[in-house]
Design a protein around this motif. Structure first.
Motif, short mmCIF file in Angstrom:
data_model
loop_
_atom_site.label_atom_id
_atom_site.label_comp_id
_atom_site.label_asym_id
_atom_site.label_seq_id
_atom_site.Cartn_x
_atom_site.Cartn_y
_atom_site.Cartn_z
N ALA A 69 -16.88 7.99 37.79
CA ALA A 69 -17.51 6.66 37.83
C ALA A 69 -18.58 6.61 38.92
N GLY A 70 -18.27 7.17 40.08
CA GLY A 70 -19.24 7.18 41.18
C GLY A 70 -20.51 7.93 40.80
N VAL A 71 -20.36 9.07 40.13
CA VAL A 71 -21.52 9.85 39.69
C VAL A 71 -22.36 9.05 38.71
N ALA A 72 -21.71 8.40 37.74
CA ALA A 72 -22.44 7.63 36.74
C ALA A 72 -23.16 6.43 37.34
N VAL A 73 -22.54 5.77 38.31
CA VAL A 73 -23.17 4.62 38.98
C VAL A 73 -24.42 5.08 39.74
N LEU A 74 -24.33 6.22 40.39
CA LEU A 74 -25.50 6.73 41.11
C LEU A 74 -26.63 7.10 40.16
N PHE A 75 -26.30 7.73 39.03
CA PHE A 75 -27.31 8.01 38.02
C PHE A 75 -28.01 6.72 37.60
N ALA A 76 -27.22 5.70 37.29
CA ALA A 76 -27.78 4.43 36.82
C ALA A 76 -28.67 3.80 37.88
N THR A 77 -28.25 3.88 39.13
CA THR A 77 -29.01 3.25 40.22
C THR A 77 -30.36 3.92 40.42
N PHE A 78 -30.38 5.24 40.47
CA PHE A 78 -31.65 5.94 40.70
C PHE A 78 -32.59 5.80 39.50
N PHE A 79 -32.02 5.87 38.30
CA PHE A 79 -32.86 5.70 37.11
C PHE A 79 -33.49 4.31 37.11
N SER A 80 -32.72 3.29 37.44
CA SER A 80 -33.23 1.92 37.47
C SER A 80 -34.27 1.74 38.57
N ALA A 81 -34.01 2.35 39.74
CA ALA A 81 -34.94 2.20 40.86
C ALA A 81 -36.32 2.72 40.51
N HIS A 82 -36.37 3.75 39.67
CA HIS A 82 -37.68 4.29 39.29
C HIS A 82 -38.27 3.61 38.05
N ALA A 83 -37.49 3.59 36.96
CA ALA A 83 -38.05 3.16 35.68
C ALA A 83 -38.14 1.65 35.52
N LEU A 84 -37.24 0.91 36.16
CA LEU A 84 -37.22 -0.54 35.97
C LEU A 84 -37.75 -1.32 37.17
N TRP A 85 -37.44 -0.86 38.37
CA TRP A 85 -37.77 -1.65 39.56
C TRP A 85 -38.97 -1.11 40.32
N GLN A 86 -39.44 0.10 39.96
CA GLN A 86 -40.60 0.72 40.62
C GLN A 86 -40.43 0.82 42.13
N LEU A 87 -39.22 1.13 42.57
CA LEU A 87 -38.96 1.29 44.00
C LEU A 87 -39.12 2.74 44.46
N MET A 88 -39.04 3.68 43.53
CA MET A 88 -39.12 5.09 43.89
C MET A 88 -40.14 5.79 42.99
N PRO A 89 -41.00 6.61 43.57
CA PRO A 89 -41.93 7.39 42.75
C PRO A 89 -41.20 8.50 42.00
N VAL A 90 -41.94 9.22 41.16
CA VAL A 90 -41.33 10.19 40.25
C VAL A 90 -40.60 11.31 41.00
N VAL A 91 -41.28 11.96 41.94
CA VAL A 91 -40.69 13.13 42.59
C VAL A 91 -39.41 12.79 43.35
N PRO A 92 -39.40 11.78 44.23
CA PRO A 92 -38.15 11.45 44.92
C PRO A 92 -37.01 11.07 43.95
N THR A 93 -37.37 10.41 42.85
CA THR A 93 -36.35 10.03 41.88
C THR A 93 -35.72 11.26 41.25
#
Length: 210
Positions: A57-81
């Protein structure tokens, strides 16, 4: 249940404008990391089935968070994501091997592949989506090789194929034919290499037992 609840909350907060994107990201990171840390405690390891489920569950939550931070919220650029998601994939690899747990690997697989669907938007971001899937496939292929679990590679192929065709039906235009050709060429090569490595590992194990 925890993964579905966490991702659904993120989706709901987006739709209703409850929390700012940085707060959503912080909550996701804290939740995912806390689950992984708690499951490393000796007390938690007394209940390996529950601990392994929470690791996944922890792994899946982290995947979801980083994916959202880049693709939905534009908080992280491509390379760091991509680096962050590669680290999460590496964490799932280490945990699966360390705990000898196909369960963790399968939970990470389901959570990882479900994330783009559960957080999908009307925007077409093929590089983000398929870059994410490449990282996920490589991580799971490495686990399949180390532990002799070709099931992981087979399921990765199946889920990746679903993502490919959903993208084709939703977004493919004439200007993106080159992207489509690359996608349908790269992933079969990765899948074939993963299956060969996993089966080769099985053959080595059988030879040792003989």
């Amino acid at each position: 249940a925890m993964v579905i609840a966490a991702v659904s909350f993120l989706r709901y907060s987006i739709d209703h404008g409850w929390l700012s994107p940085p707060v959503r990201m912080a909550m996701g990171l804290v939740a995912g990391i806390t689950l992984l840390v708690v499951c490393e405690l000796k007390a938690a390891r007394r209940y390996p089935i529950t601990a392994n489920a929470l690791d996944g569950a922890g792994v899946a939550v982290l995947f979801a968070t980083f994916f959202s931070a880049h693709a939905l919220w534009q908080l992280m650029p491509v390379v760091p994501t991509f680096v962050a998601m590669a680290l999460v994939a590496a964490t799932a690899v280490v945990l699966s091997i360390r705990r000898d747990s196909l369960f963790i690997a399968l939970l990470g697989l389901v959570g990882g592949f479900a994330t783009p669907f559960m957080l999908s938007s009307a925007l077409d971001r093929p590089l983000s989506l398929f870059g994410y899937l490449v990282i996920l496939n490589v991580g799971l292929a490495w686990v399949a090789y180390r532990k002799g679990w070709p099931l992981l590679t087979t399921l990765s192929v199946a889920f990746t194929t679903v993502h490919q065709w959903v993208w084709v039906f939703r977004f493919l235009e004439a200007s993106e034919i080159g992207v489509a050709l690359a996608v349908f060429l790269v992933f079969p090569i990765l899948a074939f290499a993963g299956l060969i490595l996993a089966r080769g590992h099985d053959s080595k194990l059988d030879a040792r037992f003989e």
